[in-house]
Scaffold this active site. Structure first.
Site, mmCIF file in Angstrom:
data_model
loop_
_atom_site.group_PDB
_atom_site.id
_atom_site.type_symbol
_atom_site.label_atom_id
_atom_site.label_comp_id
_atom_site.label_asym_id
_atom_site.label_seq_id
_atom_site.Cartn_x
_atom_site.Cartn_y
_atom_site.Cartn_z
ATOM 1 N N SER A 1 0.835 -1.208 0.000
ATOM 2 C CA SER A 1 0.000 0.000 0.000
ATOM 3 C C SER A 1 0.863 1.249 0.000
ATOM 4 O O SER A 1 0.364 2.342 -0.168
ATOM 5 C CB SER A 1 -0.901 -0.001 1.228
ATOM 6 O OG SER A 1 -0.116 -0.125 2.397
ATOM 7 N N GLU B 1 -6.732 -1.548 -6.465
ATOM 8 C CA GLU B 1 -6.041 -0.484 -7.205
ATOM 9 C C GLU B 1 -4.871 -1.086 -7.999
ATOM 10 O O GLU B 1 -4.055 -1.817 -7.439
ATOM 11 C CB GLU B 1 -5.514 0.574 -6.239
ATOM 12 C CG GLU B 1 -6.616 1.341 -5.534
ATOM 13 C CD GLU B 1 -6.113 2.256 -4.416
ATOM 14 O OE1 GLU B 1 -6.664 3.348 -4.253
ATOM 15 O OE2 GLU B 1 -5.170 1.866 -3.695
ATOM 16 N N ASN C 1 -6.425 5.058 0.154
ATOM 17 C CA ASN C 1 -5.747 5.299 1.431
ATOM 18 C C ASN C 1 -5.418 6.773 1.644
ATOM 19 O O ASN C 1 -5.324 7.230 2.777
ATOM 20 C CB ASN C 1 -4.466 4.462 1.531
ATOM 21 C CG ASN C 1 -4.758 3.041 1.980
ATOM 22 O OD1 ASN C 1 -5.905 2.693 2.252
ATOM 23 N ND2 ASN C 1 -3.731 2.216 2.040
#
Ligand code: 3HC
Length: 288
Positions: free
Chosen positions: A123, A156, A195
């Protein structure tokens, strides 16, 4: 290499994310090998997945047959070579440490067939920080799932400057085949899309708490009952892991030097006390 030729997927790292990524791929009909150097972690992953699948069978969301077929498509191994040597697609979900990821990608690049795409579920680490550790930069991209992977629908896909269009196309197609929704980020950006937005929400929640405007429950209620979020930001930090949120803040602060990115005292204290959320039984809430 077209997507319909993809048969074998290797998922590296059997933690919460990796294990559930492997499961959704197996439910999508792929042959999946879940690899971890730690045999205990593999055993725990299998047990946890069996529990999740049993609950879905009880709720009538999946049939016995679907679940047993998915498990028949899954293998568990501690050998990286065994996992990737016949893979068409590799998804890395190991610890969020750049050195560890670079070393893994170098090895996977050496062991996997030439056509294989190597994607990272990171991430925070964009694939351009990893691609040059391999001899196939055009086949490297981010493929970022959300927690809990069995439930969250979005993934994503991030195109680095080195990533080929073909790689992002195949990756997006694979995501659709496992019944998830891809969004393609055409440029790398710290935190990607979801995020980044979530970070702002969590920061604001902490600001309101630290300034004694409202308490944890009330701030969460504002999100669940006024904004219709499934859970509030504090409950979500407990779900994701307060250490994960804290480490993301530290990385962002180190990377940008921006005062606003500095981890708050609330987060620091929670980490110091080992109150990391659901996984330790206590975070902002207490769990039995
Ligand atoms: N693992 C797998 N499945 C889980 C789960 C878990 N830890 N927790 C709950 N579930 C499943 C349940 O089995 C159930 O599945 P079903 O609908 O197929 O029966 C479903 O989730 C709903 O569970 P519950 O009824 O027990 O509980 P809730 O209705 O409260 O839902 C939730 C739980 C799905 C976690 C919900 O609260 C939610 O959507 N929360 C927001 C999650 C979120 O925002 N995730 C993104 C986090 S950010 C991130 O992932 C970034 C990454 O970089 C770390």
């Amino acid at each position: 290499m077209k997507n319909n030729k993809i048969k074998n997927i290797a998922v590296i790292g059997s933690g919460t994310m990796g294990s559930q990524i492997a499961m959704v791929c197996a439910l999508g009909g792929y042959q999946v090998t879940l690899q971890d150097i730690n045999e205990d972690s593999l055993a725990k992953a299998k047990q946890s997945l069996e529990g999740h699948m049993q609950r879905r069978i009880k709720k009538g969301k999946l049939s016995d047959d679907q679940v047993s077929q998915a498990f028949e498509c899954m293998r568990f191994t501690s050998s990286l070579e065994d996992a990737v040597k016949e893979s068409d697609f590799v998804i890395e979900a190991i610890v969020e440490k750049l050195d560890a990821k670079r070393a893994l990608f170098t090895e996977a690049d050496r062991l996997a067939p030439d056509h294989t795409i190597l994607a990272t579920n990171s991430s925070r680490i964009v694939s351009s920080e990893i691609a040059d550790a391999t001899n196939r930069p055009e086949k490297i991209c981010n493929m970022h799932f959300f927690n809990p992977v069995l439930v969250m629908e979005l993934v994503e896909v991030v195109q680095g400057p080195h990533t080929s269009e073909e790689t992002t196309e195949i990756t997006s197609e694979l995501i659709k085949r496992i019944n998830k929704i891809p969004i393609l980020l055409k440029k790398e950006i710290n935190g990607f899309v979801a995020n980044r937005m979530l970070g702002k929400l969590m920061d604001e929640a902490i600001y309101l708490l630290e300034n004694e405007i409202a308490n944890v429950e009330e701030i969460d209620l504002a999100c669940t009952k006024a904004l219709n979020h499934p859970i509030g930001p504090f409950a979500l930090m407990d779900l994701v892991g307060i250490d994960v949120v804290f480490n993301a803040r530290v990385q962002n602060y180190d990377g940008t030097g921006e005062e606003s990115m500095k981890p708050s005292t609330v987060l620091i204290k929670k980490v110091e006390k080992g109150e990391l959320g659901r996984k330790t039984g206590k975070g902002f809430y207490t769990y039995s």
